[in-house]
Motif scaffolding. Structure first.
Motif, PDB file in Angstrom:
ATOM      1  N   GLY A 248       8.109  -6.932 -41.981  1.00  0.00           N
ATOM      2  CA  GLY A 248       8.453  -8.297 -41.597  1.00  0.00           C
ATOM      3  C   GLY A 248       7.290  -9.265 -41.535  1.00  0.00           C
ATOM      4  N   SER A 249       6.124  -8.877 -42.042  1.00  0.00           N
ATOM      5  CA  SER A 249       4.960  -9.776 -41.951  1.00  0.00           C
ATOM      6  C   SER A 249       4.840 -10.701 -43.160  1.00  0.00           C
ATOM      7  CB  SER A 249       3.676  -8.952 -41.815  1.00  0.00           C
ATOM      8  OG  SER A 249       3.432  -8.207 -42.996  1.00  0.00           O
ATOM      9  N   VAL A 250       5.809 -10.658 -44.060  1.00  0.00           N
ATOM     10  CA  VAL A 250       5.732 -11.507 -45.252  1.00  0.00           C
ATOM     11  C   VAL A 250       6.096 -12.946 -44.903  1.00  0.00           C
ATOM     12  CG1 VAL A 250       6.107  -9.645 -46.902  1.00  0.00           C
ATOM     13  CG2 VAL A 250       8.063 -10.800 -45.862  1.00  0.00           C
ATOM     14  N   SER A 251       5.778 -13.870 -45.818  1.00  0.00           N
ATOM     15  CA  SER A 251       5.860 -15.295 -45.501  1.00  0.00           C
ATOM     16  C   SER A 251       7.275 -15.820 -45.316  1.00  0.00           C
ATOM     17  CB  SER A 251       5.164 -16.097 -46.605  1.00  0.00           C
ATOM     18  OG  SER A 251       5.777 -15.838 -47.855  1.00  0.00           O
ATOM     19  N   GLN A 252       8.290 -15.143 -45.867  1.00  0.00           N
ATOM     20  CA  GLN A 252       9.638 -15.694 -45.764  1.00  0.00           C
ATOM     21  C   GLN A 252      10.318 -15.409 -44.423  1.00  0.00           C
ATOM     22  OE1 GLN A 252       8.529 -13.499 -48.051  1.00  0.00           O
ATOM     23  NE2 GLN A 252      10.222 -12.402 -49.024  1.00  0.00           N
ATOM     24  N   PHE A 253       9.670 -14.636 -43.552  1.00  0.00           N
ATOM     25  CA  PHE A 253      10.254 -14.339 -42.243  1.00  0.00           C
ATOM     26  C   PHE A 253       9.528 -15.092 -41.139  1.00  0.00           C
ATOM     27  CE2 PHE A 253      11.449 -10.261 -44.417  1.00  0.00           C
ATOM     28  CZ  PHE A 253      12.806 -10.558 -44.472  1.00  0.00           C
ATOM     29  N   ARG A 254      10.263 -15.410 -40.091  1.00  0.00           N
ATOM     30  CA  ARG A 254       9.676 -16.073 -38.939  1.00  0.00           C
ATOM     31  C   ARG A 254       8.579 -15.198 -38.327  1.00  0.00           C
ATOM     32  NH1 ARG A 254      12.938 -18.105 -33.506  1.00  0.00           N
ATOM     33  NH2 ARG A 254      11.138 -19.057 -32.482  1.00  0.00           N
ATOM     34  N   GLY A 255       7.437 -15.819 -38.091  1.00  0.00           N
ATOM     35  CA  GLY A 255       6.309 -15.064 -37.559  1.00  0.00           C
ATOM     36  C   GLY A 255       5.497 -14.360 -38.622  1.00  0.00           C
ATOM     37  N   GLY A 256       5.910 -14.510 -39.873  1.00  0.00           N
ATOM     38  CA  GLY A 256       5.181 -13.865 -40.958  1.00  0.00           C
ATOM     39  C   GLY A 256       3.955 -14.661 -41.385  1.00  0.00           C
ATOM     40  N   ALA A 257       3.185 -14.101 -42.276  1.00  0.00           N
ATOM     41  CA  ALA A 257       1.939 -14.709 -42.722  1.00  0.00           C
ATOM     42  C   ALA A 257       2.163 -15.583 -43.948  1.00  0.00           C
ATOM     43  CB  ALA A 257       0.923 -13.622 -43.044  1.00  0.00           C
ATOM     44  N   LYS A 258       1.217 -16.441 -44.218  1.00  0.00           N
ATOM     45  CA  LYS A 258       1.264 -17.277 -45.413  1.00  0.00           C
ATOM     46  C   LYS A 258       0.491 -16.590 -46.529  1.00  0.00           C
ATOM     47  CE  LYS A 258       0.314 -21.943 -47.127  1.00  0.00           C
ATOM     48  NZ  LYS A 258       1.655 -22.126 -47.673  1.00  0.00           N
ATOM     49  N   ALA A 259       1.042 -16.652 -47.720  1.00  0.00           N
ATOM     50  CA  ALA A 259       0.358 -16.047 -48.857  1.00  0.00           C
ATOM     51  C   ALA A 259      -0.692 -17.007 -49.414  1.00  0.00           C
ATOM     52  CB  ALA A 259       1.369 -15.691 -49.943  1.00  0.00           C
ATOM     53  N   HIS A 260      -1.918 -16.546 -49.515  1.00  0.00           N
ATOM     54  CA  HIS A 260      -3.015 -17.309 -50.112  1.00  0.00           C
ATOM     55  C   HIS A 260      -3.222 -18.667 -49.404  1.00  0.00           C
ATOM     56  CE1 HIS A 260      -2.583 -14.260 -53.148  1.00  0.00           C
ATOM     57  NE2 HIS A 260      -1.378 -14.690 -53.481  1.00  0.00           N
ATOM     58  N   GLY A 261      -3.200 -18.659 -48.097  1.00  0.00           N
ATOM     59  CA  GLY A 261      -3.383 -19.888 -47.330  1.00  0.00           C
ATOM     60  C   GLY A 261      -4.836 -20.318 -47.257  1.00  0.00           C
ATOM     61  N   PRO A 262      -5.094 -21.519 -46.720  1.00  0.00           N
ATOM     62  CA  PRO A 262      -6.474 -22.008 -46.607  1.00  0.00           C
ATOM     63  C   PRO A 262      -7.289 -21.190 -45.615  1.00  0.00           C
ATOM     64  CG  PRO A 262      -4.967 -23.473 -45.445  1.00  0.00           C
ATOM     65  CD  PRO A 262      -4.115 -22.491 -46.192  1.00  0.00           C
ATOM     66  N   ARG A 263      -8.554 -21.011 -45.910  1.00  0.00           N
ATOM     67  CA  ARG A 263      -9.469 -20.282 -45.039  1.00  0.00           C
ATOM     68  C   ARG A 263     -10.630 -21.187 -44.674  1.00  0.00           C
ATOM     69  NH1 ARG A 263      -7.431 -15.971 -42.722  1.00  0.00           N
ATOM     70  NH2 ARG A 263      -8.447 -14.117 -43.516  1.00  0.00           N
ATOM     71  N   THR A 264     -11.257 -20.914 -43.549  1.00  0.00           N
ATOM     72  CA  THR A 264     -12.424 -21.687 -43.126  1.00  0.00           C
ATOM     73  C   THR A 264     -13.536 -21.544 -44.166  1.00  0.00           C
ATOM     74  OG1 THR A 264     -11.897 -21.378 -40.801  1.00  0.00           O
ATOM     75  CG2 THR A 264     -14.153 -21.987 -41.336  1.00  0.00           C
ATOM     76  N   ARG A 265     -14.001 -22.683 -44.665  1.00  0.00           N
ATOM     77  CA  ARG A 265     -15.056 -22.650 -45.682  1.00  0.00           C
ATOM     78  C   ARG A 265     -15.724 -24.016 -45.760  1.00  0.00           C
ATOM     79  NH1 ARG A 265     -13.726 -24.956 -50.751  1.00  0.00           N
ATOM     80  NH2 ARG A 265     -11.583 -25.718 -50.885  1.00  0.00           N
ATOM     81  N   SER A 266     -16.828 -24.070 -46.425  1.00  0.00           N
ATOM     82  CA  SER A 266     -17.515 -25.335 -46.672  1.00  0.00           C
ATOM     83  C   SER A 266     -17.055 -25.899 -48.010  1.00  0.00           C
ATOM     84  CB  SER A 266     -19.029 -25.127 -46.692  1.00  0.00           C
ATOM     85  OG  SER A 266     -19.690 -26.298 -47.144  1.00  0.00           O
ATOM     86  N   HIS A 267     -16.733 -27.197 -48.025  1.00  0.00           N
ATOM     87  CA  HIS A 267     -16.315 -27.847 -49.268  1.00  0.00           C
ATOM     88  C   HIS A 267     -17.500 -28.434 -50.031  1.00  0.00           C
ATOM     89  CE1 HIS A 267     -11.912 -27.782 -48.618  1.00  0.00           C
ATOM     90  NE2 HIS A 267     -12.246 -27.791 -47.343  1.00  0.00           N
ATOM     91  N   ALA A 268     -18.684 -28.353 -49.457  1.00  0.00           N
ATOM     92  CA  ALA A 268     -19.859 -28.981 -50.068  1.00  0.00           C
ATOM     93  C   ALA A 268     -20.192 -28.330 -51.404  1.00  0.00           C
ATOM     94  CB  ALA A 268     -21.058 -28.880 -49.127  1.00  0.00           C
ATOM     95  N   HIS A 269     -20.661 -29.134 -52.334  1.00  0.00           N
ATOM     96  CA  HIS A 269     -21.138 -28.619 -53.610  1.00  0.00           C
ATOM     97  C   HIS A 269     -22.485 -29.259 -53.924  1.00  0.00           C
ATOM     98  CE1 HIS A 269     -18.621 -32.194 -54.550  1.00  0.00           C
ATOM     99  NE2 HIS A 269     -19.617 -32.478 -55.356  1.00  0.00           N
ATOM    100  N   ASP A 270     -23.189 -28.691 -54.838  1.00  0.00           N
ATOM    101  CA  ASP A 270     -24.554 -29.139 -55.140  1.00  0.00           C
ATOM    102  C   ASP A 270     -24.550 -30.370 -56.036  1.00  0.00           C
ATOM    103  OD1 ASP A 270     -25.680 -27.096 -53.659  1.00  0.00           O
ATOM    104  OD2 ASP A 270     -25.781 -25.724 -55.363  1.00  0.00           O
TER     105      ASP A 270
END
Length: 206
Positions: free
Chosen positions: A77-99
């Protein structure tokens, strides 16, 4: 090139020589676009994050039988289509800066200054100092000069009294010369430089 200098009272204050290498470039939109993207990406917090499959603690027992249940063949039941499940390929904490190379950053600032000069949106004032920190008085002086939406750049330090008077005026930003940047220059209609700022910018961008 020579450009007239004015005072905050709207009087003539002589003229100043502008370096063509800094204020006389042919503005390149691609360079300005790259620099604005660089600045905006660098200031993004990047703190967005959602729970993915590895972050959700739920039973791994099958929800129902593989066949004969009259529904889809689900696993845990941890898949994204169920209540309380996880999101597939969701955003993660990261820096958007580029050189972006220092050479391109300096070039972009020269082109931003040149764009304001060629568009007739550059005003040079002799000094940015007033006796009293009166916002209404400074606002009238700026409006008399035709300045209602502007970035005002002073010398190495902004006059304290002037800064206090200007901070409550809408659409007016005040920065020292070392804080002058492409995004703030382009986002305002007019660029106001003091004579000290002109000297500092030309020395910085040689």
């Amino acid at each position: 090139m020579k450009i007239d200098v004015t005072t905050l009272d709207g009087k003539k204050g002589g003229s100043v020589d502008l370096d063509d290498a800094v204020f006389g470039q042919e503005p390149r939109k691609d360079i300005l676009h790259r620099m604005v993207r660089y600045q905006l990406a660098k200031r993004q917090a990047g703190t967005h994050q959602v729970q993915e499959r590895g972050d959700v603690s739920k039973t791994t027992k099958r929800i129902g039988n593989q066949k004969g249940g009259g529904s889809a063949r689900h696993g845990n039941g941890s898949v994204s289509q169920f209540r309380g499940g996880a999101k597939a390929h969701g955003p993660r904490t990261r820096s958007h800066a580029h050189d972006l190379t220092k050479k391109v950053r300096k070039m972009a600032l020269r082109h931003a200054l040149s764009a304001k000069q060629s568009a007739g949106e550059l005003i040079i004032v002799d000094t940015l100092s007033i006796k009293k920190a009166k916002t209404a008085m400074l606002r009238k002086q700026l409006e008399a000069m035709g300045v209602t939406n502007a970035l005002i750049v002073g010398g190495s330090e902004v006059d304290t009294v002037f800064g206090r008077a200007a901070r409550n005026i809408p659409n007016i930003d005040v920065l020292p010369s070392q804080g002058a940047n492409v995004y703030d220059i382009l986002r305002r209609h007019t660029l106001v430089l003091s004579k000290d700022a002109v000297e500092a910018l030309q020395e910085r961008l040689k």
